[in-house]
Design an enzyme around this catalytic site. Structure first.
Site, PDB file in Angstrom:
ATOM      1  N   HIS A 202       0.809  -1.231   0.000  1.00  0.00           N
ATOM      2  CA  HIS A 202       0.000   0.000   0.000  1.00  0.00           C
ATOM      3  C   HIS A 202       0.842   1.281   0.000  1.00  0.00           C
ATOM      4  O   HIS A 202       0.388   2.322  -0.451  1.00  0.00           O
ATOM      5  CB  HIS A 202      -1.014   0.007   1.153  1.00  0.00           C
ATOM      6  CG  HIS A 202      -0.407   0.207   2.501  1.00  0.00           C
ATOM      7  ND1 HIS A 202       0.125  -0.828   3.248  1.00  0.00           N
ATOM      8  CD2 HIS A 202      -0.224   1.328   3.252  1.00  0.00           C
ATOM      9  CE1 HIS A 202       0.586  -0.347   4.392  1.00  0.00           C
ATOM     10  NE2 HIS A 202       0.385   0.950   4.415  1.00  0.00           N
ATOM     11  N   ASP A 203       2.088   1.194   0.505  1.00  0.00           N
ATOM     12  CA  ASP A 203       2.947   2.388   0.530  1.00  0.00           C
ATOM     13  C   ASP A 203       4.005   2.364  -0.565  1.00  0.00           C
ATOM     14  O   ASP A 203       5.016   3.062  -0.460  1.00  0.00           O
ATOM     15  CB  ASP A 203       3.627   2.500   1.910  1.00  0.00           C
ATOM     16  CG  ASP A 203       2.720   3.189   2.923  1.00  0.00           C
ATOM     17  OD1 ASP A 203       1.790   3.920   2.501  1.00  0.00           O
ATOM     18  OD2 ASP A 203       2.949   3.018   4.139  1.00  0.00           O
ATOM     19  N   LYS A 206       5.954   5.317  -1.862  1.00  0.00           N
ATOM     20  CA  LYS A 206       6.996   5.991  -1.075  1.00  0.00           C
ATOM     21  C   LYS A 206       8.378   5.828  -1.698  1.00  0.00           C
ATOM     22  O   LYS A 206       9.319   6.509  -1.278  1.00  0.00           O
ATOM     23  CB  LYS A 206       6.995   5.460   0.372  1.00  0.00           C
ATOM     24  CG  LYS A 206       5.839   6.045   1.168  1.00  0.00           C
ATOM     25  CD  LYS A 206       5.968   5.748   2.641  1.00  0.00           C
ATOM     26  CE  LYS A 206       4.812   6.423   3.395  1.00  0.00           C
ATOM     27  NZ  LYS A 206       4.707   5.908   4.771  1.00  0.00           N
ATOM     28  N   HIS A 231       2.342   9.926  -1.990  1.00  0.00           N
ATOM     29  CA  HIS A 231       2.657   8.505  -2.186  1.00  0.00           C
ATOM     30  C   HIS A 231       1.437   7.652  -2.539  1.00  0.00           C
ATOM     31  O   HIS A 231       1.563   6.665  -3.256  1.00  0.00           O
ATOM     32  CB  HIS A 231       3.390   7.919  -0.975  1.00  0.00           C
ATOM     33  CG  HIS A 231       2.491   7.569   0.169  1.00  0.00           C
ATOM     34  ND1 HIS A 231       2.079   8.485   1.092  1.00  0.00           N
ATOM     35  CD2 HIS A 231       1.902   6.399   0.522  1.00  0.00           C
ATOM     36  CE1 HIS A 231       1.293   7.890   1.963  1.00  0.00           C
ATOM     37  NE2 HIS A 231       1.164   6.627   1.651  1.00  0.00           N
ATOM     38  N   HIS A 255      -6.079   4.671   0.382  1.00  0.00           N
ATOM     39  CA  HIS A 255      -5.849   4.237   1.766  1.00  0.00           C
ATOM     40  C   HIS A 255      -5.645   5.381   2.762  1.00  0.00           C
ATOM     41  O   HIS A 255      -5.617   5.153   3.966  1.00  0.00           O
ATOM     42  CB  HIS A 255      -4.729   3.181   1.850  1.00  0.00           C
ATOM     43  CG  HIS A 255      -3.321   3.725   1.809  1.00  0.00           C
ATOM     44  ND1 HIS A 255      -2.646   3.959   0.638  1.00  0.00           N
ATOM     45  CD2 HIS A 255      -2.467   4.056   2.807  1.00  0.00           C
ATOM     46  CE1 HIS A 255      -1.436   4.409   0.911  1.00  0.00           C
ATOM     47  NE2 HIS A 255      -1.302   4.480   2.234  1.00  0.00           N
ATOM     48  N   HIS A 256      -5.514   6.625   2.269  1.00  0.00           N
ATOM     49  CA  HIS A 256      -5.459   7.768   3.203  1.00  0.00           C
ATOM     50  C   HIS A 256      -6.712   8.630   3.111  1.00  0.00           C
ATOM     51  O   HIS A 256      -6.744   9.738   3.649  1.00  0.00           O
ATOM     52  CB  HIS A 256      -4.215   8.626   2.948  1.00  0.00           C
ATOM     53  CG  HIS A 256      -2.970   8.018   3.510  1.00  0.00           C
ATOM     54  ND1 HIS A 256      -2.698   7.971   4.861  1.00  0.00           N
ATOM     55  CD2 HIS A 256      -1.940   7.377   2.899  1.00  0.00           C
ATOM     56  CE1 HIS A 256      -1.542   7.350   5.062  1.00  0.00           C
ATOM     57  NE2 HIS A 256      -1.050   6.960   3.888  1.00  0.00           N
ATOM     58  N   ASP A 284      -3.532   0.631   9.034  1.00  0.00           N
ATOM     59  CA  ASP A 284      -2.378   1.511   8.848  1.00  0.00           C
ATOM     60  C   ASP A 284      -2.139   2.354  10.108  1.00  0.00           C
ATOM     61  O   ASP A 284      -1.027   2.438  10.636  1.00  0.00           O
ATOM     62  CB  ASP A 284      -2.674   2.407   7.629  1.00  0.00           C
ATOM     63  CG  ASP A 284      -1.472   3.200   7.162  1.00  0.00           C
ATOM     64  OD1 ASP A 284      -0.344   2.912   7.617  1.00  0.00           O
ATOM     65  OD2 ASP A 284      -1.649   4.100   6.318  1.00  0.00           O
TER      66      ASP A 284
HETATM   67 FE   LIG Z   1       0.398   5.295   3.384  1.00  0.00          FE
END
Ligand SMILES: [Fe+2]
Length: 344
Positions: A202-203, A206, A231, A255-256, A284
């Site tokens: 999911h990240d 980054k 990201h 997801h954010h 998260d």
């Molecule tokens: Fe994230």
């Protein structure tokens, strides 16, 4: 007239490669085609007259009972019951067509069949047509593609581990937490697989953020914050071109996002946010607060759950937060964070 119809129908179905049976409206098998008989012969079927004259619904009920008698957890029983109920639904005209893909165990190979049930009328008679098509090759190529795509996710996850071990560990924890939440929410096997794969990368976006910014202690400036916040969109951009059978790119992108629309990148709210993204959002936050970060020690499970409660129904999905408060989930935390919860 009726007999004439039967002759014509027999000729038509004999020309088909699939195994075909025609049933009357009570489920009794009236005709079967050559492929059906050949299959029965090859597989040592003990049905007299290849089942003609028997009620197919009863045969399937019997098959389910035999499977259950052999083993309580035999998945064949479930397929036999689903097939019986599907045929019944077509007979009752609750549905026009029913389809089911099911495994067919042979001693030396795993085969897959597609069952299709439909209905047609001819000269005042209604028939239920049941076909079984061998779709093993299709199923196998699907499986190969699926494995290749799962391998792609694993390669992406390894890549982020090489660059940033902290993010890799975080993604693994979030995947484990998300799996537990998704399972409790009743997601099916396929949705759960997509959820866990999305969580495990999911990240991924980054990788475009300089490592110094990711690991810097203290407050971040406006510009740095914006770089980090990119990201989730970058993750979408990286993943979107891969034709995954799950909506991984959208889940990663969202997801954010927060329930009340205060998240990023698009400020989505409520149902606009995919349920998988809502689950990862909670997982998260939990892991981010529980785990140690390069620039600060973990804040502890107590602080993490207080944050979830504070945002329950506002930032975070109420049902998901409630699942995290259950004893079952809490017990699961000790297996994900054994060091944190071990005595001493
Ligand atoms: Fe994230």
């Amino acid at each position: 007239m009726y007999t004439e119809d039967m002759k014509t129908l027999q000729a038509v179905i004999d020309g088909l490669v699939a195994h075909v049976a025609l049933l009357d409206e009570t489920g009794v098998i009236q005709l079967v085609n050559r492929a059906w008989c050949r299959f029965a012969d090859d597989n040592g079927s003990r049905l007299s007259d290849y089942g003609v004259g028997s009620n197919y619904l009863h045969l399937l009920s019997g098959a389910a009972q035999n499977a259950l008698a052999a083993s309580k957890a035999d998945p064949d029983a479930g397929f036999a019951i689903a097939a019986r109920d599907g045929i019944y639904a077509v007979i009752q005209q609750d549905t026009e067509r029913f389809q089911l893909t099911y495994p067919c165990h042979a001693p030396h190979e795993q085969r897959w069949f597609l069952l299709t049930v439909s209905r047609f009328d001819l000269h005042e008679h209604s028939y239920i047509m049941v076909t079984h098509e061998n779709v093993t090759t299709l199923k196998q190529s699907e499986q190969v593609i699926r494995e290749a795509l799962v391998g792609t996710v694993s390669a992406l996850s390894d890549m982020s581990e090489i660059r940033d071990p902290y993010t890799a560990g975080h993604q693994q924890n979030v995947a484990a937490l998300a799996r537990e939440i998704g399972h409790s929410m009743g997601l099916d096997h396929n949705e759960l697989e997509g959820l866990v794969l999305a969580a495990s990368i999911h990240d991924i976006g980054k990788i475009a953020v300089p490592a110094e910014i990711l690991t810097r202690p203290g407050r971040l400036g406006e510009l740095e914050l914006r770089m980090i916040q990119r990201h989730s969109q970058l993750g979408f951009d990286i993943i979107a071109s891969i034709p995954f059978p799950w909506p991984l790119a959208e889940i990663i992108q969202q997801h954010h996002e927060r329930l009340d629309g205060s998240g990023y990148p698009r400020g989505l709210s409520g149902d606009q946010i995919r349920i998988e993204a809502q689950i990862i959002a909670v997982a998260d936050v939990l892991d981010a607060m529980i785990s140690h970060r390069p620039y600060r020690p973990g804040l502890g499970a107590g602080a993490a759950f207080a944050e979830l409660q504070a945002g329950r129904g506002r930032s975070y999905n109420t049902a998901i937060v409630d699942i995290c408060s259950t004893d079952t989930f809490q017990a699961h935390l000790t297996t994900i964070y054994p060091r944190l919860f071990s005595a001493g």
